[in-house]
Design a protein around this motif. Structure first.
Motif, PDB file in Angstrom:
ATOM      1  N   UNK A  91      34.260  54.233  34.715  1.00 34.91           N
ATOM      2  CA  UNK A  91      34.188  53.845  36.123  1.00 34.91           C
ATOM      3  C   UNK A  91      32.793  54.106  36.690  1.00 34.91           C
ATOM      4  N   UNK A  92      32.157  55.193  36.277  1.00 32.86           N
ATOM      5  CA  UNK A  92      30.786  55.469  36.733  1.00 32.86           C
ATOM      6  C   UNK A  92      29.821  54.430  36.181  1.00 32.86           C
ATOM      7  N   UNK A  93      29.987  54.053  34.923  1.00 30.01           N
ATOM      8  CA  UNK A  93      29.132  53.012  34.343  1.00 30.01           C
ATOM      9  C   UNK A  93      29.323  51.686  35.071  1.00 30.01           C
ATOM     10  N   UNK A  94      30.552  51.372  35.420  1.00 32.03           N
ATOM     11  CA  UNK A  94      30.826  50.135  36.160  1.00 32.03           C
ATOM     12  C   UNK A  94      30.161  50.192  37.531  1.00 32.03           C
ATOM     13  N   UNK A  95      30.220  51.331  38.191  1.00 29.50           N
ATOM     14  CA  UNK A  95      29.544  51.481  39.492  1.00 29.50           C
ATOM     15  C   UNK A  95      28.039  51.275  39.344  1.00 29.50           C
ATOM     16  N   UNK A  96      27.474  51.869  38.293  1.00 33.94           N
ATOM     17  CA  UNK A  96      26.035  51.715  38.046  1.00 33.94           C
ATOM     18  C   UNK A  96      25.684  50.263  37.744  1.00 33.94           C
ATOM     19  N   UNK A  97      26.511  49.611  36.945  1.00 35.48           N
ATOM     20  CA  UNK A  97      26.297  48.192  36.640  1.00 35.48           C
ATOM     21  C   UNK A  97      26.343  47.369  37.915  1.00 35.48           C
ATOM     22  N   UNK A  98      27.325  47.633  38.751  1.00 29.17           N
ATOM     23  CA  UNK A  98      27.457  46.903  40.008  1.00 29.17           C
ATOM     24  C   UNK A  98      26.219  47.086  40.883  1.00 29.17           C
ATOM     25  N   UNK A  99      25.737  48.311  40.987  1.00 25.93           N
ATOM     26  CA  UNK A  99      24.550  48.572  41.796  1.00 25.93           C
ATOM     27  C   UNK A  99      23.330  47.859  41.232  1.00 25.93           C
ATOM     28  N   UNK A 100      23.166  47.873  39.907  1.00 19.45           N
ATOM     29  CA  UNK A 100      22.031  47.219  39.269  1.00 19.45           C
ATOM     30  C   UNK A 100      22.082  45.712  39.471  1.00 19.45           C
ATOM     31  N   UNK A 101      23.247  45.124  39.235  1.00 20.18           N
ATOM     32  CA  UNK A 101      23.403  43.678  39.395  1.00 20.18           C
ATOM     33  C   UNK A 101      23.215  43.285  40.856  1.00 20.18           C
ATOM     34  N   UNK A 102      23.758  44.079  41.766  1.00 21.01           N
ATOM     35  CA  UNK A 102      23.600  43.799  43.193  1.00 21.01           C
ATOM     36  C   UNK A 102      22.134  43.849  43.602  1.00 21.01           C
ATOM     37  N   UNK A 103      21.371  44.722  42.986  1.00 21.20           N
ATOM     38  CA  UNK A 103      19.943  44.793  43.271  1.00 21.20           C
ATOM     39  C   UNK A 103      19.168  43.631  42.695  1.00 21.20           C
ATOM     40  N   UNK A 104      19.596  43.111  41.563  1.00 21.43           N
ATOM     41  CA  UNK A 104      18.919  41.989  40.910  1.00 21.43           C
ATOM     42  C   UNK A 104      19.202  40.651  41.581  1.00 21.43           C
ATOM     43  N   UNK A 105      20.411  40.482  42.054  1.00 18.32           N
ATOM     44  CA  UNK A 105      20.820  39.169  42.563  1.00 18.32           C
ATOM     45  C   UNK A 105      19.945  38.614  43.673  1.00 18.32           C
ATOM     46  N   UNK A 106      19.602  39.345  44.707  1.00 15.59           N
ATOM     47  CA  UNK A 106      18.794  38.747  45.775  1.00 15.59           C
ATOM     48  C   UNK A 106      17.458  38.196  45.270  1.00 15.59           C
ATOM     49  N   UNK A 107      16.782  38.943  44.406  1.00 15.59           N
ATOM     50  CA  UNK A 107      15.504  38.473  43.862  1.00 15.59           C
ATOM     51  C   UNK A 107      15.691  37.227  43.012  1.00 15.59           C
ATOM     52  N   UNK A 108      16.718  37.225  42.183  1.00 16.74           N
ATOM     53  CA  UNK A 108      16.958  36.067  41.327  1.00 16.74           C
ATOM     54  C   UNK A 108      17.363  34.845  42.138  1.00 16.74           C
ATOM     55  N   UNK A 109      18.112  35.032  43.205  1.00 11.29           N
ATOM     56  CA  UNK A 109      18.494  33.912  44.067  1.00 11.29           C
ATOM     57  C   UNK A 109      17.255  33.332  44.730  1.00 11.29           C
ATOM     58  N   UNK A 110      16.347  34.198  45.191  1.00 11.65           N
ATOM     59  CA  UNK A 110      15.103  33.707  45.803  1.00 11.65           C
ATOM     60  C   UNK A 110      14.280  32.917  44.800  1.00 11.65           C
ATOM     61  N   UNK A 111      14.177  33.416  43.566  1.00 10.28           N
ATOM     62  CA  UNK A 111      13.432  32.704  42.523  1.00 10.28           C
ATOM     63  C   UNK A 111      14.083  31.369  42.224  1.00 10.28           C
ATOM     64  N   UNK A 112      15.402  31.357  42.113  1.00 13.38           N
ATOM     65  CA  UNK A 112      16.111  30.099  41.827  1.00 13.38           C
ATOM     66  C   UNK A 112      15.958  29.107  42.968  1.00 13.38           C
ATOM     67  N   UNK A 113      15.930  29.583  44.213  1.00 15.83           N
ATOM     68  CA  UNK A 113      15.764  28.692  45.351  1.00 15.83           C
ATOM     69  C   UNK A 113      14.380  28.067  45.374  1.00 15.83           C
ATOM     70  N   UNK A 114      13.370  28.729  44.853  1.00 13.78           N
ATOM     71  CA  UNK A 114      12.014  28.188  44.839  1.00 13.78           C
ATOM     72  C   UNK A 114      11.851  27.108  43.769  1.00 13.78           C
ATOM     73  N   UNK A 115      12.674  27.123  42.778  1.00  9.83           N
ATOM     74  CA  UNK A 115      12.520  26.147  41.676  1.00  9.83           C
ATOM     75  C   UNK A 115      13.162  24.835  41.975  1.00  9.83           C
TER      76      UNK A 115
END
Length: 100
Positions: free
Chosen positions: A76-100
């Motif tokens: 459960x702790x690993x899942x929480x960490x994964x969620x936090x990491x993915x949540x942090x990555x998504x906004x940047x990746x969405x911005x990059x995808x929107x520029x393309x």
């Protein structure tokens, strides 16, 4: 602790474990199982001296309970960490995808 307390603890553990293995209707099954194991697992650790065979099975159930509790907490702790990491990555990746 009385034997009926042990029976109640075992019934609750069985129910939570069953819900965890078949979580289609229970999205909170992992946390419920963890809570039940923390609360009821202690009941398995008390010697009851009912019957040597039953005491052996109770000891084995107690060991499994502790192992599942420890491992499930870690998962459960690993899942929480994964969620936090993915949540942090998504906004940047969405911005990059929107520029393309």
């Amino acid at each position: 602790m009385e034997v009926d307390g042990l029976v109640t603890a075992l019934e609750r553990i069985e129910h939570a474990a069953r819900d965890f293995m078949h979580p289609a209707h229970k999205s909170d099954a992992p946390s419920v199982l963890l809570d039940v194991l923390a609360e009821c697992g202690r009941a398995l650790g008390h010697p009851y001296a009912i019957d040597p065979g039953l005491d052996d099975a109770r000891n084995e159930a107690s060991r499994h309970c502790a192992a599942v509790q420890e491992n499930l907490s870690a998962v459960m702790e690993e899942i929480r960490q994964l969620h936090m990491t993915v949540s942090g990555l998504l906004p940047s990746l969405v911005r990059i995808a929107d520029r393309e």
